[in-house]
Design an enzyme around this catalytic site. Structure first.
Site, PDB file in Angstrom:
ATOM      1  CB  SER A 566      -0.987   0.306   1.340  1.00 41.24           C
ATOM      2  OG  SER A 566      -1.988   0.602   0.881  1.00 41.24           O
ATOM      3  CG  ASP A 652      -6.671  -2.075  -3.036  1.00 43.07           C
ATOM      4  OD1 ASP A 652      -7.362  -1.100  -2.537  1.00 43.07           O
ATOM      5  OD2 ASP A 652      -6.104  -2.497  -3.246  1.00 43.07           O
ATOM      6  CG  HIS A 687      -6.260  -2.324   0.130  1.00 40.55           C
ATOM      7  ND1 HIS A 687      -5.321  -1.650  -0.944  1.00 40.55           N
ATOM      8  CD2 HIS A 687      -5.869  -2.093   1.521  1.00 40.55           C
ATOM      9  CE1 HIS A 687      -4.421  -0.991  -0.572  1.00 40.55           C
ATOM     10  NE2 HIS A 687      -4.363  -0.961   1.298  1.00 40.55           N
TER      11      HIS A 687
END
Length: 728
Positions: A566, A652, A687
């Site tokens: 991320s 995501d 995600h």
């Protein structure tokens, strides 16, 4: 050995982006067209190429997966936690992907010890009186993806609210179950976010709604038995840079609505006994104070514990009577409960009917402090007590504290100690171990070492490192290493046990967690020095950590890999540009590598919320210039890039798949090296990747195999043995 398979080549469609007099030509922006069959075909070609180019790793992936599986007690239960008249717990069963949420009745005999000692539940042994609230495996059957969002039970224990996501896009469907009959009520609310809570009387359920940019902006209430169209908007936040959430106060008297950025916040409260339904503001956002509020009533007077940064960089805790909020802030009487300390970060405070519980971070370590309500905010206030543990690097946190409970539930873990659950008796300070998560396969913590080390950044700042290895690994300069970091949003990479990580350590890999600036490990200033116009410190800290590891005498400098996800994926892209020669391989998980493009578009998911972290490049030319200098996608240059894997998910909503897809296409176009650069995209995940624990283990095995293959560390050390063999 690498295959000669040719990677897919994305076509170029030049797109101009002009801001502050600067024009950037983006050849791969067309990959954002999620519904475009040509985009889908390209992504599927990427997966096919990745599968072909990493085919030699399949056996290693399978071995790592089996090691994780062999060490995990698959049929297991959480320690029951008491709420009102029930003990609630979750159990897992071998061969099943998802948890089963259950409860069994508690008793009230008047014997404190007996009534608050959780029932002994053993894997595979039926629990007397067990009631299944929701079985994730049954719910997931026949669905491409399954994730629970929130769970809430009414105070009387009769109704369950839960939400589920079947796409991975974090839009959930809310349902209500009557636990007395097992029947679902007709009430169904679509497109809700995570938080759920019942009103104390059980007639309403509160939930959050996100806007088109995935920002939580509405708190709504659904009255059971009424049409969804009539749901009430309790609060709506129209500032696109503010994040909105809610909770019930510990004493269940108020709905607490928190509206915040990373730099200031505002709390609004709704009294459940107020027939007018008026939502009141405590401290307005115009004061630019970052705070949290928790009410309680003492001697008939409602007071608030305020955890805040008013004249307190690392935050402190003050006690404020409710009547004070009618005055200007400068005239309010705030009594100190926990004073500011340059060396201690105060993260938050909560209450029970008898005690205050404070979460702090000291010497990088998260811990809990306890002090009685009696005398609070007066000269007679008692000193806080901190449950003590005997390891240097550990994490201790509060997991459960019912308002009327005489005990609080603590979690404990370290790099070497599997998660433990403790009950802390508030009256006596007694600490009772309820469970240590078992590890199969003969795990012995003495076989491993976890140490604190320090790297020195280019500006002289000392950066803490956590260094993990097998005890028998020798300091001969030959060992492989994996350096991991995150470094954003004041999130700390705290010590925690990880079964899958053992598969790296057992192959001789030295695992290094770099606690770089931008995280929260060293207090608020540590975060401030790694955000906005100081963000580059995060990247240079990581490179400095790598250099320190390379020069430590433990590691072969030619056998170092890097991993992050991320915002840590942005870190991976940045260090790959800064120092590609220092890494044998880079794994970037759901990487935020096209940050400038995303933040320049406030209509994209969560972009406006990012301005407090990175700055606002739309309005500020200096922020635009600074970001353009480090954004990974825009700084790819003709050098020999290492072996790179970008791992992402099609659905995501936090980091769109297009960012790693564009990054990989540009890397392949520009690199002067011959190492493979691959994109692995989960077409039905979010995600966090695919849903289900076995799928998560496979994802981790894939990442680790990619690293181990690059580092030529595929085989277990002779002394490590295999849990697959010893656990049968």
């Amino acid at each position: 050995m690498m295959t000669t398979t040719q990677p897919p080549v994305a076509k170029k469609v030049p797109t101009e982006r002009t801001h502050h007099g600067q024009t950037f030509i983006d050849d791969y922006e067309w990959l954002r067209e999620k519904e475009n069959p040509e985009v889908i075909a390209h992504l599927e070609a990427e997966n096919a190429y990745t599968e072909a180019v990493t085919a030699n790793q399949e056996e290693l992936r399978q071995r790592i997966f089996e090691e994780i599986k062999a060490r995990t007690v698959e049929t297991d239960l959480s320690v029951p936690a008491r709420k009102r008249g029930w003990w609630y717990y979750t159990r897992t069963e071998e061969g099943q992907q998802y948890g089963i949420h259950c409860r069994t009745a508690a008793q009230d005999t008047g014997d404190l010890h007996a009534d608050w000692t959780p029932p002994v539940v053993e894997p595979g042994v039926p629990v007397p009186g067990e009631q299944i609230l929701i079985d994730g495996n049954a719910e997931a059957e026949g669905k491409p993806f399954f994730s629970l969002g929130g769970l809430a039970v009414t105070e009387d224990g009769n109704l369950l609210a839960y939400s589920e996501d079947n796409a991975g896009d974090e839009r959930f469907t809310l349902r209500i179950k009557d636990l007395r009959t097992g029947e679902l009520l007709p009430d169904v609310v679509s497109n809700v976010f995570y938080s759920l809570a019942f009103s104390p009387d059980g007639t309403r359920v509160f939930y959050t709604v996100v806007d088109d940019s995935w920002r939580p902006y509405q708190i709504k209430a659904h009255t059971l038995g009424t049409p969804v169209e009539e749901d009430t908007v309790i609060y709506q936040e129209d500032d696109v840079a503010m994040w909105t959430g809610f909770d019930l106060s510990a004493d269940r008297t108020q709905l607490l609505i928190g509206i915040s950025t990373s730099e200031y916040s505002e709390y609004r409260v709704l009294d459940f006994d107020d027939p007018t339904g008026t939502v009141r503001t405590l401290i307005p956002r115009s004061e630019r104070i970052l705070y949290e509020a928790e009410p309680f009533t003492r001697d008939g007077v409602r007071e608030y514990l305020i955890t805040h940064n008013r004249d307190a960089l690392n935050s402190m805790v003050s006690l404020v009577a409710e009547t004070e909020f009618a005055k200007p802030v400068a005239e309010q009487d705030w009594r100190t409960v926990v004073a500011h300390n340059d060396a201690v970060r105060v993260n938050g405070a909560s209450v029970t009917s008898t005690h205050v519980l404070v979460s702090v971070r000291k010497e990088t370590t998260e811990r809990v402090q306890v002090l009685p309500l009696e005398g609070l905010g007066t000269p007679a206030q008692a000193s806080p007590v901190e449950p003590a543990f005997d390891e240097e690097l550990y994490t201790a946190g509060l997991t459960n504290a019912e308002y009327d409970s005489p005990i609080i539930r603590l979690s404990y873990t370290s790099y070497l100690t599997p998660p433990r659950v403790y009950d802390y008796v508030l009256a006596s300070g007694e600490l009772e171990l309820r469970k240590e998560t078992p590890v199969r396969g003969g795990y012995n913590p003495a076989d491993y070492v976890a140490e604190r080390d320090w790297a020195t950044a280019p500006d002289g700042t000392r950066v803490p490192l956590s260094v993990l290895r097998r005890a028998e690994v020798t300091r001969d300069g030959s060992n492989p290493a994996l350096v991991y970091a995150y470094g954003s949003y004041e999130i700390s990479m705290d010590p925690a046990f990880n079964i899958s990580r053992l598969s790296l350590l057992d192959r001789g890999v030295i695992f290094v967690v770099a606690h770089i600036r931008g995280g929260g490990e060293m207090g608020r200033a540590w975060y401030d020095q790694g955000k906005k116009l100081h963000k580059k410190n995060s990247f240079t800290d990581f490179v400095a950590a790598t250099d320190h590891v390379a020069a430590s005498g433990w590691v072969d400098p030619a056998r170092i890999a890097a991993m992050g996800g991320s915002a840590g994926g942005l870190l991976m892209g940045a260090v790959a540009n800064l120092a590609p020669e220092k890494y044998k391989a880079v794994v970037a998980q759901v990487p935020f590598v096209d940050a400038l493009t995303s933040i320049l578009d406030p209509d994209l998911p969560l972009s406006a919320l990012e301005w407090e972290e990175w700055g606002n490049p739309i309005t500020d030319p200096e922020v635009y210039r600074y970001m353009s200098e480090y954004t990974p996608y825009e700084n790819i240059r003709p050098v020999d890039y290492p072996r790179i894997a970008a791992v992402t998910s099609f659905n995501d909503t936090r980091v769109l798949y297009v960012e790693p897809a564009k990054w990989v296409a540009k890397l392949r176009e520009v690199t002067t090296g011959s190492e493979p650069i691959v994109l692995k995209i989960e077409m039905e995940g979010g995600h966090g990747g695919a849903s289900g624990r076995y799928e998560a283990w496979k994802d981790r095995a894939w990442d680790y195999a990619f690293v181990l293959d690059a580092l030529d560390a595929q085989d277990l050390l002779p002394s490590a043995g295999s849990p697959v063999q010893t656990s049968r």
